[in-house]
Structure formats: C-alpha cells, structure tokens
Design an enzyme around this catalytic site. Structure first.
Site, PDB file in Angstrom:
ATOM      1  N   GLU A 199      -7.345  -6.402  -5.938  1.00 41.00           N
ATOM      2  CA  GLU A 199      -7.196  -5.994  -4.530  1.00 41.00           C
ATOM      3  C   GLU A 199      -8.591  -6.096  -3.900  1.00 41.00           C
ATOM      4  O   GLU A 199      -8.808  -6.912  -3.005  1.00 41.00           O
ATOM      5  CB  GLU A 199      -6.644  -4.561  -4.453  1.00 41.00           C
ATOM      6  CG  GLU A 199      -6.432  -4.040  -3.024  1.00 41.00           C
ATOM      7  CD  GLU A 199      -5.977  -2.577  -2.984  1.00 41.00           C
ATOM      8  OE1 GLU A 199      -6.145  -1.863  -3.991  1.00 41.00           O
ATOM      9  OE2 GLU A 199      -5.469  -2.140  -1.919  1.00 41.00           O
ATOM     10  N   ASP A 277       3.204  -0.532   0.041  1.00 44.24           N
ATOM     11  CA  ASP A 277       2.059   0.191  -0.503  1.00 44.24           C
ATOM     12  C   ASP A 277       2.007   1.648  -0.023  1.00 44.24           C
ATOM     13  O   ASP A 277       2.429   2.547  -0.746  1.00 44.24           O
ATOM     14  CB  ASP A 277       0.758  -0.561  -0.167  1.00 44.24           C
ATOM     15  CG  ASP A 277      -0.377  -0.281  -1.135  1.00 44.24           C
ATOM     16  OD1 ASP A 277      -0.159   0.405  -2.141  1.00 44.24           O
ATOM     17  OD2 ASP A 277      -1.507  -0.765  -0.881  1.00 44.24           O
TER      18      ASP A 277
END
Ligand code: ADE
Ligand code: ZN
Length: 336
Positions: A199, A277
C-alpha cells in the site's frame, strides 16, 4: 441502463473492509454519548472536516481515536449492523471483514465483547438480509510480535467464528517478516492468511507476505507493479489483490483516480477486486468505489462484470456457491 445503474444492481462481494472503518460520525457521537466518552470534536461537521489525510499514518491516528468510544457488546453490534444495512442497500451479498481486536483489548475491552457483538450482527445479516460472511482477525503491525501471539491465543476459543488472520496498520518499517512466526502458528491452527502489503510499503513486502506469511490474498498490493517478476508470479498463481480505489485516493497512494493502476493490473492478468477499506473515512462504500473508478478510467460494463466476478473467485465461499453466483452475474451482464 447506464454504467452507474449497472453497478448499483449487480450483486457484489466485499473482501477488504475494516469494521472499525465503517464508524460513521453520527453513530460515533451517539455511542460516545451513551458511554459518557469524550470526542475531541464538537460536532459531526467538525469531525468530518478532520478527515483530510496526507498518508496512512495520519488516517490511522484518527481511526484509532474514533474506535475509543466503543465499549459494550451492543456498540460492536450496532457498528456492524449499520455497515450490513448500508451494503445490503447496495446489493452486496457476501462480505469478508476485518476486525482489529488489539485496538480494543489494549483499552481493557474484553476480546469476547468485541467479537460477540460483531458476530451476532453478522449472523443477523445472514438471516435477515441473506448476506453471507467470513470474519478475519487482523494483527496491528506497529505492535510487537509478542502482542500478536497473545492476541492469537485469545482468538483460539473463537476459532469457529474466525476464518482467517490478516495484518494491518502502519506498513512502513513493519515488514511482514516481523510476524513470520505468528503467522506460522496461525496457519497451524487452521486459519487462512492474508496481509496488507504494497500500500505504502515496497514490492519487497509483497514478496515477504507471499513467501514468509504464505498469504492466499494480498490486501492493496498497488506497489507490485514496480516489480515485473512479482507481477508475473501474482498472475501465474492468481493471487487476489483486494484493491481500494477511494482509500488509495484519500491516503495519497494515488494522486488522481485517473492514474489508478487497476486497469494496468487487469491488463497484466492479475485477479484484482474492488473494495472500500474504511468507507466512513474515505467517502464511499462499495457502489461509490465502483462508480468513481469506472468514471475515472472509463470502465465498461464488461470490465465491471470482470471485477465483480473476480471478487467471488477470490472469496472464501465454497466452490459450488461461487459457481452459482458467477452464473447469476453472467446472466445479469447479458440482460443489462
Ligand atoms: N487499517 C485500516 N485501514 C487500513 C489501511 N488502509 N491500511 C493499513 N491499515 C489499515
Ligand atoms: Zn485495509
């Protein structure tokens, strides 16, 4: 029907969702009030204004603070129920969600309180909305290996409720290798493993997640594109990537959705999926994530259908259920 309507109507699965990240400001104020907990902000509007992040850590600081008002089983139930109600309206039919026990047990909240509240809501969602589910316990990677082992120990009596373990929180400086032994123990106890990797962290962390943690799925994985051999490996093994477009935008993993790598990932034959998310913080649940990425990259109905099918393929549903829903999706595509 236009692409937006097509997205809203198609049955979807969500594979990357932090239940603490679904805490809407309105519910946060309500729960804080009944638990006599202080919130640093005076109003919902003021709190929402604080949701501007330059990186993952700035978000995590606010996210952990918000979770502090969750105390009782009912709070965890209400949080989870609100999420399920929301995604049911969006035609989400299967969810695989993370919870972060350490965020709560470190404040003295019993593990049982957290998981029972969440699990009861998931069962209710299955019976009332028909949403199937899996629960994933995530270790906070900024904490120690020892703390992760302790959390795994606490989880063992609840093994029947927990399908897998994951790894989240501050990525940079906390490589997967730090948790190699905990993940080995988790696998020996029968848990499936996944990890956030690539990420903010480098492609090397994705390699570590695959080779050391033996994960079956990578959460995010954006940085895999820096390493052609890694892309080849992920494509060959069809390791799913749970990509989160609005999260990537809000946390500055990408500067603009028009530059989001999801199409490039699809072109490289990667098993990419779309997820939300932490939807309460990033401005959108499943439909908004699909709609915004579709607009930015001019995705076709065929692209959308492929992404949705990928999610079911990447899910932990039994094969006959996967086949059944994929057939339904193909029929939806043909008719719309
Ligand atoms: N915890 C909640 N959301 C997260 C994210 N996007 N990355 C890492 N840890 C998280
Ligand atoms: Zn995440």
């Amino acid at each position: 029907m236009d692409v937006e309507e097509f997205i809203k109507g198609i049955p979807k699965a969500e594979l990357h969702l932090h239940i603490e990240g679904t805490f809407e400001p309105e519910l946060m104020f309500e729960i804080a009030s009944r638990n006599h907990k202080e919130i640093k902000y005076n109003s919902v509007e003021e709190l929402k204004k604080a949701y501007r992040f330059n990186n993952l850590q700035e978000f995590l600081d606010i996210y952990y603070e918000g979770a502090n008002v969750l105390v009782n089983e009912q709070d965890f139930y209400d949080l989870t129920w609100a999420y399920l109600t929301k995604v049911h309206e969006q035609n989400v039919v299967h969810v695989e969600i993370f919870f972060d026990p350490q965020t709560h047990t470190d404040r003295g909240i019993p593990f049982d309180t957290v998981i029972t509240g969440i699990y009861k809501a998931l069962e209710e969602g299955q019976s009332k909305y028909g949403i199937s589910f899996k629960l994933i316990m995530s270790f906070l990677r900024h904490l120690s290996e020892e703390a992760a082992f302790k959390t795994l120990e606490q989880a063992l009596p609840y093994k029947k409720w927990i399908s897998g373990v994951g790894l989240d929180s501050s990525e940079l400086g906390n490589p997967p290798s730090k948790f190699e032994r905990v993940f080995e123990k988790a696998r020996s106890e029968g848990f499936i493993t996944v990890a956030h990797a690539g990420e903010e962290g480098p492609a090397e962390y994705i390699w570590e997640a695959l080779n050391l943690l033996k994960v079956t799925r990578i959460d995010h994985g954006n940085r895999c594109l820096d390493d052609i051999n890694l892309v080849k490996q992920l494509a060959k093994k069809q390791i799913p990537l749970t990509v989160c477009p609005l999260s990537n935008l809000e946390l500055k993993v990408v500067d603009d959705l028009r530059n989001h790598p999801i199409l490039k990932m699809m072109d490289n034959n990667l098993l990419v999926t779309v997820n939300s998310d932490d939807p309460a913080y990033f401005g959108g649940y499943m439909n908004e994530n699909y709609i915004e990425i579709a607009k930015a990259l001019h995705l076709s109905k065929k692209d959308i259908t492929q992404l949705v099918i990928n999610s079911f393929k990447a899910s932990w549903l039994p094969d006959p259920e996967k086949e059944k829903i994929i057939t339904q999706i193909e029929i939806y595509f043909q008719n719309n």
